[in-house]
Scaffold this motif. Structure first.
Motif, short mmCIF file in Angstrom:
data_model
loop_
_atom_site.label_atom_id
_atom_site.label_comp_id
_atom_site.label_asym_id
_atom_site.label_seq_id
_atom_site.Cartn_x
_atom_site.Cartn_y
_atom_site.Cartn_z
N LEU A 146 77.71 -78.22 -13.08
CA LEU A 146 78.71 -77.31 -12.52
C LEU A 146 79.15 -76.30 -13.58
O LEU A 146 79.19 -75.09 -13.35
CB LEU A 146 79.93 -78.13 -12.05
N LEU A 147 79.44 -76.83 -14.76
CA LEU A 147 79.91 -75.98 -15.87
C LEU A 147 78.84 -74.95 -16.23
O LEU A 147 79.13 -73.78 -16.47
CB LEU A 147 80.25 -76.84 -17.08
N ARG A 152 80.59 -68.56 -18.94
CA ARG A 152 80.05 -67.40 -19.64
C ARG A 152 80.61 -67.40 -21.04
O ARG A 152 81.81 -67.39 -21.19
CB ARG A 152 80.43 -66.11 -18.92
N PRO A 153 79.78 -67.37 -22.09
CA PRO A 153 78.33 -67.44 -22.03
C PRO A 153 77.87 -68.78 -21.47
O PRO A 153 78.65 -69.73 -21.45
CB PRO A 153 77.94 -67.31 -23.50
N ALA A 154 76.62 -68.84 -21.04
CA ALA A 154 76.10 -70.07 -20.48
C ALA A 154 76.19 -71.19 -21.52
O ALA A 154 75.87 -70.99 -22.68
CB ALA A 154 74.65 -69.86 -20.06
N ARG A 184 82.44 -77.27 -28.19
CA ARG A 184 81.04 -77.08 -27.81
C ARG A 184 80.86 -75.73 -27.11
O ARG A 184 79.79 -75.13 -27.17
CB ARG A 184 80.56 -78.25 -26.96
N GLY A 185 81.92 -75.27 -26.46
CA GLY A 185 81.89 -73.95 -25.83
C GLY A 185 81.96 -72.85 -26.87
O GLY A 185 81.21 -71.88 -26.82
N LEU A 186 82.89 -73.01 -27.82
CA LEU A 186 83.02 -72.00 -28.88
C LEU A 186 81.73 -71.89 -29.68
O LEU A 186 81.34 -70.81 -30.12
CB LEU A 186 84.18 -72.37 -29.81
N ARG A 187 81.07 -73.04 -29.82
CA ARG A 187 79.80 -73.06 -30.56
C ARG A 187 78.76 -72.20 -29.85
O ARG A 187 78.06 -71.40 -30.48
CB ARG A 187 79.32 -74.52 -30.65
N PHE A 225 88.06 -73.89 -17.48
CA PHE A 225 89.06 -72.82 -17.48
C PHE A 225 89.01 -71.95 -18.73
O PHE A 225 89.48 -70.82 -18.71
CB PHE A 225 90.46 -73.39 -17.25
N SER A 226 88.45 -72.49 -19.84
CA SER A 226 88.35 -71.66 -21.04
C SER A 226 87.12 -70.78 -21.02
O SER A 226 87.04 -69.82 -21.78
CB SER A 226 88.30 -72.54 -22.29
N PHE A 227 86.14 -71.11 -20.20
CA PHE A 227 84.90 -70.36 -20.26
C PHE A 227 84.45 -69.80 -18.93
O PHE A 227 83.31 -69.40 -18.78
CB PHE A 227 83.79 -71.22 -20.88
#
Ligand code: UDP
Ligand code: MG
Length: 319
Positions: A146-147, A152-154, A184-187, A225-227
């Motif tokens: 789902l995520l 974005r970015p993927a 892990r998203g910021l990465r 919600f952050s990405f």
């Protein structure tokens, strides 16, 4: 690999009530650091407000071993804030983020480094064959997919925090000012060349998971919600759909009245449509509330964590 181009490696580990795994963690990470050329390498341990002996043991390890740095936070801030604290205290040319419970095998660091030498700035573990219960594995599976569609970015599939970051990626992540840290998203956001390596995720070495189900859901929502702004856009799409249907129904009602001389009937249908739309409205109010709450958190701009004490090996110095 010669001594001169061997990067200094910092291993960063957050700990919350991990007294049962800490000795084994120290043993295995030290063995890996011993096998690495160059140096000095370091192990940065962050105590996230443990209530057991974790902190005492960490500080003892730091006093006895120049490679170990102990950072104790002033209370329990949570896994991602503790990892953030670890990132702020590492000094190496590359940083390895790792859990304390040995679900992430420290020996994989050698493989990560190989990829680093091939020119990758980020090397992360793609989790294979998780050891969690079946229903939880299904939740993880569905969530990551789902995520991946929304973010974005993927964001890569099945990638946790276990990873190696080059100095410049670590610095870019630290530059991101957001308080709700989904590392892990910021990465992924940081960019550069990234590589996912399949790593079998072991079972916990000892103790229970320190993530309650509620905390896990929170982390999951942070990711979304952050990405992603998909949830808030969905409100517009559903709203437009509902308005379209309403117009069609109004046209039909006029046609029925003028041509057929009858009015559409149905108290039950009215009630169902009314409550359904009220539900949809409240749902999207909640979605907007979720974003507003997050804006509120960011605007307050409180520090992500508070440090109580740092103990560094070489000088045994405390601050
Ligand atoms: N952790 C932490 N603060 C917390 C909860 C967990 O620093 O509030 C640490 C914990 O000690 C471990 C890592 O975060 O090193 C991952 O936690 P855990 O293994 O309990 O999570 P799971 O692997 O079950 O998702
Ligand atoms: Mg774990």
């Amino acid at each position: 690999m010669s001594e001169s181009n061997a990067p200094r490696v910092s291993v960063a580990v957050p700990l919350y009530n991990e007294e049962a795994t800490l000795p084994e963690l120290l043993r295995r990470v030290r063995a890996v650091l011993d096998a690495l050329p160059g140096g000095p390498h370091e192990l940065v341990l962050v105590d996230d407000g443990s209530t057991d002996e974790t902190r005492t043991m960490m500080e003892e390890a730091a006093r006895g071993d120049g490679r170990v740095v102990s950072v104790a936070l002033s209370r329990n801030f949570g896994h991602q804030p503790a990892l953030t604290a670890a990132l702020d205290h590492v000094g190496g040319d590359v940083v390895v983020l790792m859990d304390a419970d040995l679900q992430d095998p420290p020996e994989e660091i050698l493989r990560f480094l190989e990829a680093y030498h091939r020119g990758y700035d980020v090397v992360y573990a793609k989790r294979e064959r998780r050891k969690e219960p079946l229903w939880l594995r299904f939740c993880y599976w569905a969530y990551y997919r789902l995520l991946a569609r929304m973010a974005r970015p993927a964001l890569p599939l099945d990638a946790g925090d276990f990873s190696l970051l080059s100095r410049r990626v670590a610095d870019e992540i630290r530059r991101a000012p957001e308080r709700q840290r989904y590392l892990r998203g910021l990465r992924a956001w940081a960019g550069f060349r990234q590589l996912g390596l399949p790593v079998e995720r072991a079972g916990r070495h000892a103790g229970e998971s320190k993530y309650s189900f509620g905390r896990l859901v929170e982390l999951g929502l942070d990711g979304i919600f952050s990405f992603s702004v998909v949830p808030i856009r969905a409100a517009a799409v559903v709203g437009a759909g509902a308005a379209g249907l309403a117009v069609l129904f109004a046209l039909y009602a006029v046609w029925a009245k003028v041509v057929q001389h009858r009015s559409p009937q149905g108290f039950t249908a009215l009630l169902v449509v009314g409550t359904f739309l009220a539900g949809v409205l409240l749902f999207f109010l909640g979605v907007i509330g979720e974003y507003v709450g997050r804006i509120y958190q960011e605007v307050k701009a409180r520090p992500v964590y508070v440090v109580d004490r740092v103990v560094r090996g070489e000088r045994g110095e405390e601050s």
